[in-house]
Design an enzyme around this catalytic site. Structure first.
Site, PDB file in Angstrom:
ATOM      1  N   ARG A 539       0.820  -1.209   0.000  1.00  0.00           N
ATOM      2  CA  ARG A 539       0.000   0.000   0.000  1.00  0.00           C
ATOM      3  C   ARG A 539       0.853   1.258   0.000  1.00  0.00           C
ATOM      4  NH1 ARG A 539      -5.152  -1.127   2.767  1.00  0.00           N
ATOM      5  NH2 ARG A 539      -4.862  -3.220   3.576  1.00  0.00           N
ATOM      6  N   SER A 602       8.453  -4.813   6.102  1.00  0.00           N
ATOM      7  CA  SER A 602       8.226  -5.923   7.028  1.00  0.00           C
ATOM      8  C   SER A 602       9.209  -7.066   6.843  1.00  0.00           C
ATOM      9  CB  SER A 602       6.804  -6.419   6.863  1.00  0.00           C
ATOM     10  OG  SER A 602       5.925  -5.342   6.937  1.00  0.00           O
ATOM     11  N   ASP A 656       6.584  -3.891  10.413  1.00  0.00           N
ATOM     12  CA  ASP A 656       5.122  -3.872  10.528  1.00  0.00           C
ATOM     13  C   ASP A 656       4.639  -4.110  11.962  1.00  0.00           C
ATOM     14  OD1 ASP A 656       5.932  -6.509  10.371  1.00  0.00           O
ATOM     15  OD2 ASP A 656       4.384  -7.147   8.958  1.00  0.00           O
TER      16      ASP A 656
HETATM   17  C1  BG6 Z   1      -1.440  -5.141   7.501  1.00  0.00           C
HETATM   18  C2  BG6 Z   1      -0.346  -4.155   7.866  1.00  0.00           C
HETATM   19  O1  BG6 Z   1      -2.646  -4.735   8.062  1.00  0.00           O
HETATM   20  O2  BG6 Z   1      -1.098  -6.401   8.013  1.00  0.00           O
HETATM   21  C3  BG6 Z   1       0.953  -4.633   7.275  1.00  0.00           C
HETATM   22  O3  BG6 Z   1      -0.670  -2.870   7.411  1.00  0.00           O
HETATM   23  C4  BG6 Z   1       1.262  -6.002   7.752  1.00  0.00           C
HETATM   24  O4  BG6 Z   1       1.980  -3.766   7.627  1.00  0.00           O
HETATM   25  C5  BG6 Z   1       0.107  -6.932   7.463  1.00  0.00           C
HETATM   26  O5  BG6 Z   1       2.427  -6.492   7.155  1.00  0.00           O
HETATM   27  C6  BG6 Z   1       0.329  -8.272   8.037  1.00  0.00           C
HETATM   28  O6  BG6 Z   1      -0.678  -9.153   7.650  1.00  0.00           O
HETATM   29  P1  BG6 Z   1      -0.672  -9.981   6.287  1.00  0.00           P
HETATM   30  O7  BG6 Z   1      -1.621 -11.061   6.553  1.00  0.00           O
HETATM   31  O8  BG6 Z   1      -1.114  -9.032   5.244  1.00  0.00           O
HETATM   32  O9  BG6 Z   1       0.718 -10.468   6.101  1.00  0.00           O
HETATM   33  C1  GLC Z   2       8.462 -11.845   8.607  1.00  0.00           C
HETATM   34  C2  GLC Z   2       9.436 -10.700   8.625  1.00  0.00           C
HETATM   35  C3  GLC Z   2       9.116  -9.775   9.768  1.00  0.00           C
HETATM   36  C4  GLC Z   2       7.659  -9.354   9.704  1.00  0.00           C
HETATM   37  C5  GLC Z   2       6.767 -10.563   9.684  1.00  0.00           C
HETATM   38  C6  GLC Z   2       5.317 -10.208   9.599  1.00  0.00           C
HETATM   39  O1  GLC Z   2       8.668 -12.598   9.739  1.00  0.00           O
HETATM   40  O2  GLC Z   2      10.719 -11.190   8.753  1.00  0.00           O
HETATM   41  O3  GLC Z   2       9.909  -8.647   9.710  1.00  0.00           O
HETATM   42  O4  GLC Z   2       7.362  -8.553  10.806  1.00  0.00           O
HETATM   43  O5  GLC Z   2       7.137 -11.377   8.609  1.00  0.00           O
HETATM   44  O6  GLC Z   2       5.009  -9.550   8.429  1.00  0.00           O
END
Ligand code: BG6
Ligand code: GLC
Ligand code: BG6
Ligand code: GLC
Length: 917
Positions: A539, A602, A656
């Site tokens: 995003r 992340s 994240d």
């Molecule tokens: C989102 C966050 O809501 O959730 C992200 O904005 C995050 O930063 C993500 O990485 C994690 O969940 P998923 O299931 O999308 O990996």
């Molecule tokens: C993976 C990444 C970590 C992140 C997580 C959730 O473990 O290494 O940085 O926070 O995924 O998205």
């Protein structure tokens, strides 16, 4: 010569007169074809009523599901014990079904008596008696050395919810043992067998005798799909389409229905055809008002009907010169075998005379002829009624199959059918007349119903063995409390290694300082850009924060990152990101605006300040080259430069988990932990500065990005690491890495499920042993499918629908197994994640030397959000493993972009004085 003719004439005349007399007397018992067609239609309606969920409770024809789903296919084999209780004879048998293909069945059996005081006495004594007989049989046949599966043919109406259970609805025929009705017959027998510890039997199937008969006949004739008993009692079963059986879940295939047609008419439907004799017989029976159809048809009752008729005719002066004998007054004096003898073609008349004489009567020639005709009318009516009901079943079968003509076989058994000289012929003829569009073969079961019961038991025993194999696999995913405690403690130890300078370089849980040192305090304000990369979606956001009111407005756009970019070169990846930013700025009309930017990235980054982050290594689905070891902020800056279109002030790079903690912390200052259970799995928390050896300062707190996904990479989780985890690991982009993440996060759970399904299929336990191409496709079980499959609200059929949508051609049984597999895998994930979280809250409590800790965890991620059970199990585990902590879970509604913007705001504020200086 003349004399002979005269005799013949005289006899014919005599016969005609007697027949006419009896016909007149029993006029009501002679059923026209029209009446039979009418009864057939009534029975069709009754079947419909019995099958319907809403109408079943009040239906007299119960249409009981039997959980027998297929006729024998010849693959059955093994050695079985069998009991046959409820017909005229009680038998114990050993059945040996030979090796595949040969269709060879050998039986040894022994009859045991069933005295009235047993079958009409106390229920527990009845079953103890049955168990005694079985034990005796095993002793005499020398069968005590091994465990036997047992099939119980139990010829009474039972409501079943599975094959190895049957609640007796009511006794019928001659049985009336106390304390059995409304209870499970199998449990009774199992309990009684406990008194014989030297024997080892496993009761796997309860079958009605009609079902046993159908299966016996179907073993020899695969067209057989109906079973009929015309013996002591009468009843029929047939193969019904699952889609018509409301009482059982699932729509696929067929299931045998035990109609219990003996109860047809119990609601008054047949009052117009019942006679005074039927009513009298019913009143004198063990179950008045019940089994009214049976009482007009079956062997237990026909002789008695004849006796009542003869008594009335004698009273009316129509027989025996109006004289009756005392024997004729005794209930049960005329039996079906007598009727059969009297109706014999040649010696019938002589037999009649003998039988009547034995009853103390002095029959004339005319009496004998009349009595013989009474028998004929009674047995003919019986055959007619049976034919009408059977015709209804055959019609139903034909219509179910949408056929113009049905070719089928009916398996037959029962003493009346077997010993009565005219019965089978009459029955067959009337059936064929009533259903001219069915080619029916009647096949007598020579060997009773046990052979069929053994087939059912064989299938049940195969299913049981398969179940054991499945359970064995699922057991690998069941963690004990000890397991979880150990995971918690190991995680705790890993935290310390990661924090300490000496051990840090080798630590698998990296405990990365984030340079985020405080929670938002509500004074943040301004307009920020945010990027959110690394979860399911990429995003770009615009975040507007207003001071004081904790009001945040966000505008965002989701962009796709194609696989080839995720796994292409670093330059391509960052160029793509900048392209997306440009599109977003365009879209928002912000081109040229120099906004501060917070970058949620992340992945594990080593930070030396808030705006510097060196990617340690890619995780999850990313593998772009030339990025590991590089500063991602620099890479982004360079990409912006390359594009040379706009400039951005990159203020912060944020994991994240940290973004999520901040998002939630904006509303709840007690939020000091951020948890992601999504594509990946990770956690961050506020740590005392003094504990963070990698950072000089000692005052205050700093957020640590634990990167707990790497937990277990040193082998410390090997005791719970399964072969399936190993396969998933080997097939991943980063083998040997992120083991904890691979057991707990959305990107991998579906893969674990898929590996298990492949294995179960290889073992022949699923999908008919066929590994489809689809099943071999990586990533088909996304978190959303897993979540749907496990939803409690979903009927089995819908689960099957989802699997089919995924391209997996599953049966209902398959769907149950798939759901169980998903459940085991996601449960383990939630428990493991909970154990990790318990470690951190306990650490926080101890570090602050608190008796009790109240803390909030900000959570995000599709697994946590979408899965029906994950969050609950996770929370339960934390409670269990950290009882002194009161943990509140706060779902991040706004994603981590908002948190990243808040961090940016704080960092910007801190930058300001520096710049001014
Ligand atoms: C989102 C966050 O809501 O959730 C992200 O904005 C995050 O930063 C993500 O990485 C994690 O969940 P998923 O299931 O999308 O990996
Ligand atoms: C993976 C990444 C970590 C992140 C997580 C959730 O473990 O290494 O940085 O926070 O995924 O998205
Ligand atoms: C036998 C079957 O052949 O027939 C029994 O093995 C069944 O299971 C019986 O109950 C029915 O006939 P009858 O006449 O013995 O009641
Ligand atoms: C009775 C029983 C039924 C059985 C039949 C034939 O009708 O209720 O279950 O099949 O007798 O034995």
């Amino acid at each position: 010569m003349f004399a002979v003719h005269l005799m013949a004439f005289y006899f014919t005349k005599l016969k005609e007169d007697q027949v006419k007399k009896v016909d007149r007397f029993l006029y009501h018992m002679r059923l026209s074809d029209e009446t039979l067609l009418d009864i057939m239609a009534r029975f069709q309606a009754e079947m419909e009523k019995g099958l319907g969920k809403d109408t079943n409770p009040t239906a007299s024809v119960k249409m009981l599901p039997t959980f027998v789903r297929a006729i024998p296919d010849g693959s059955e084999n093994g050695e079985f014990l069998s009991l046959d209780l409820g017909g005229s004879k009680f038998r114990v048998l050993k059945v040996q079904v030979s090796e595949e293909g040969k269709r060879n069945v050998q039986m040894e059996s022994q009859f045991y008596p069933t005295p009235n005081e047993i079958i009409q006495g106390n229920g527990s004594e009845l079953f103890e008696y049955v168990a005694d007989c079985l034990a005796d049989f095993m002793k005499t046949k020398d069968l005590k050395h091994k465990k036997f599966p047992l099939g119980l043919t139990f010829s009474f109406p039972c409501r079943q919810t599975k094959l190895e259970e049957g609640i007796l609805l009511s006794w019928t025929k001659k049985f009336k043992a106390r304390g059995v009705q409304d209870t499970d017959v199998v449990s009774h027998l199992a309990k009684a067998m406990k008194k014989h510890p030297e024997t080892d039997v496993d009761i796997l199937a309860l079958v009605n005798d009609t079902v046993g008969t159908m299966m016996t006949c179907a073993y020899d004739d695969p067209y057989c799909e109906v079973g009929v008993i015309i013996g002591t009692g009468t009843n029929a079963c047939y193969m019904e389409d699952m889609s018509n059986i409301d009482l059982v879940e699932g729509d696929e295939g067929r299931m045998c229905i035990n109609t219990e047609w003996g109860a047809f008419g119990d609601d008054g439907t047949l009052e117009d055809i019942r006679t005074e004799f039927d009513r009298e017989l019913d009143l004198g029976s063990l179950n008045p008002g019940k089994q009214l159809f049976e009482k007009m048809i079956s062997g237990l009752y026909l002789g008695e009907l004849v006796r009542l008729i003869l008594l009335k005719m004698a009273r009316d002066g129509l027989l025996f010169g109006g004289k009756k004998s005392s024997a004729l007054h005794i209930k049960g004096k005329i039996e079906t075998r007598h009727m059969a003898a009297m109706e014999k073609y040649k010696e019938g008349l002589a037999n009649t005379r003998e039988i009547l004489t034995d009853l103390g009567l002095e029959p004339s020639e005319a009496d004998c002829i009349a009595v013989q005709h009474v028998c004929t009318i009674v047995s003919f009516r019986s055959a007619n009624l049976c034919a009408a009901a059977l015709a209804a079943i055959l019609t139903r079968l034909r219509e179910n199959k949408k056929l113009v003509r049905l070719r089928t076989t009916v398996g037959m058994d029962g003493t009346l059918y077997k010993i009565h000289p005219q019965y089978p012929k009459r029955l067959h003829k009337v059936v064929r007349k009533l259903v001219p569009n069915c080619d029916v073969r009647f096949l007598l079961s020579e060997s009773g119903s046990t052979k069929g019961a053994a087939m059912v038991t064989a299938v049940a025993s195969r299913v049981q063995a398969q179940r054991k194999q499945i359970d064995k696999v699922l057991a690998l995913f069941q963690l004990t409390r000890e397991h979880l405690v150990s995971v918690r403690d190991k995680m705790r130890a890993e935290f310390e290694y990661g924090l300490q300078k000496k051990t840090h370089p080798l630590a698998t849980v990296k405990m990365l300082p984030t340079y985020v040192c405080g929670m938002p305090d509500g004074t943040e304000k301004g307009k920020y850009l945010a990027l959110d990369l690394g979860g399911t979606n990429f995003r770009v956001l615009l975040v507007k924060i207003r001071r004081g009111r904790r009001l945040v407005r966000m505008y965002n756009k989701i962009f796709a990152i194609p696989l080839e970019i995720m796994q292409g070169t670093g330059e391509e990846l960052f160029d793509h990101i900048v392209q997306c930013i440009a599109d977003f700025l365009d879209y928002m009309g912000l081109k040229g605006a120099q906004l501060p930017l917070g970058f949620t990235f992340s992945f594990p980054c080593r930070q030396t300040s808030i705006d510097k982050g060196t990617l340690i290594e890619w995780t999850k689905g990313f593998k772009a080259t030339d990025c590991e070891g590089e500063d991602v902020v620099d890479m982004l800056r360079e990409a912006i430069k390359r594009r040379n279109e706009f400039d951005l002030d990159i203020v912060a790079v944020v994991n994240d988990t940290v973004g999520t903690m901040m998002t939630c912390g904006h509303e709840d200052p007690n939020c000091e932990i951020g948890l992601i259970a999504g594509t990946g799995s990770n956690m961050c928390y506020m740590e005392e500065m003094r504990n963070i050896e990698l950072v000089e300062e000692n005052e205050g707190k700093m957020c640590i990005n634990t990167e707990w996904g790497g937990f277990g990479d040193n082998g410390c989780l090997d005791d719970i690491w399964t072969q399936y985890d190993k396969e998933v690991d080997e097939g991943s982009l980063n083998p040997g890495k992120q083991r904890y993440e691979k057991m707990t996060s959305g990107m991998y759970l579906g893969e674990i499920v898929r590996q298990i399904l492949i294995d179960l299929t290889k073992q022949g336990l699923l999908f008919r042993g066929q590994i489809s191409e689809r099943l071999q496709t990586r990533g088909i079980f996304e978190t959303k499918f897993l979540s749907q499959i496990e939803s409690d609200r979903l009927a089995l059929l819908q689960v099957r629908g989802i699997l089919q949508q995924l391209g997996l051609d599953s049966t209902c049984e398959d769907s149950i197994v798939v759901k169980e597999v998903c459940g085991a895998v996601s449960r383990r994930a939630a428990q493991l994640c909970g154990s990790g979280l318990a470690a951190v809250v306990e650490k926080r409590r101890e570090d602050q030397e608190l008796e009790h800790l109240r803390i909030t965890v900000g959570v995000d991620g599709t697994l946590y959000k979408l899965h029906p059970h994950f969050s609950r199990i996770l929370q339960e585990t934390v409670k269990e493993l950290a009882p002194q902590c009161d943990v509140t879970f706060m779902l991040s509604e706004d994603g981590s972009g908002k948190g990243a913007a808040l961090i940016t705001a704080v960092a910007k504020r801190l930058q300001q004085p520096q710049k001014e200086n």
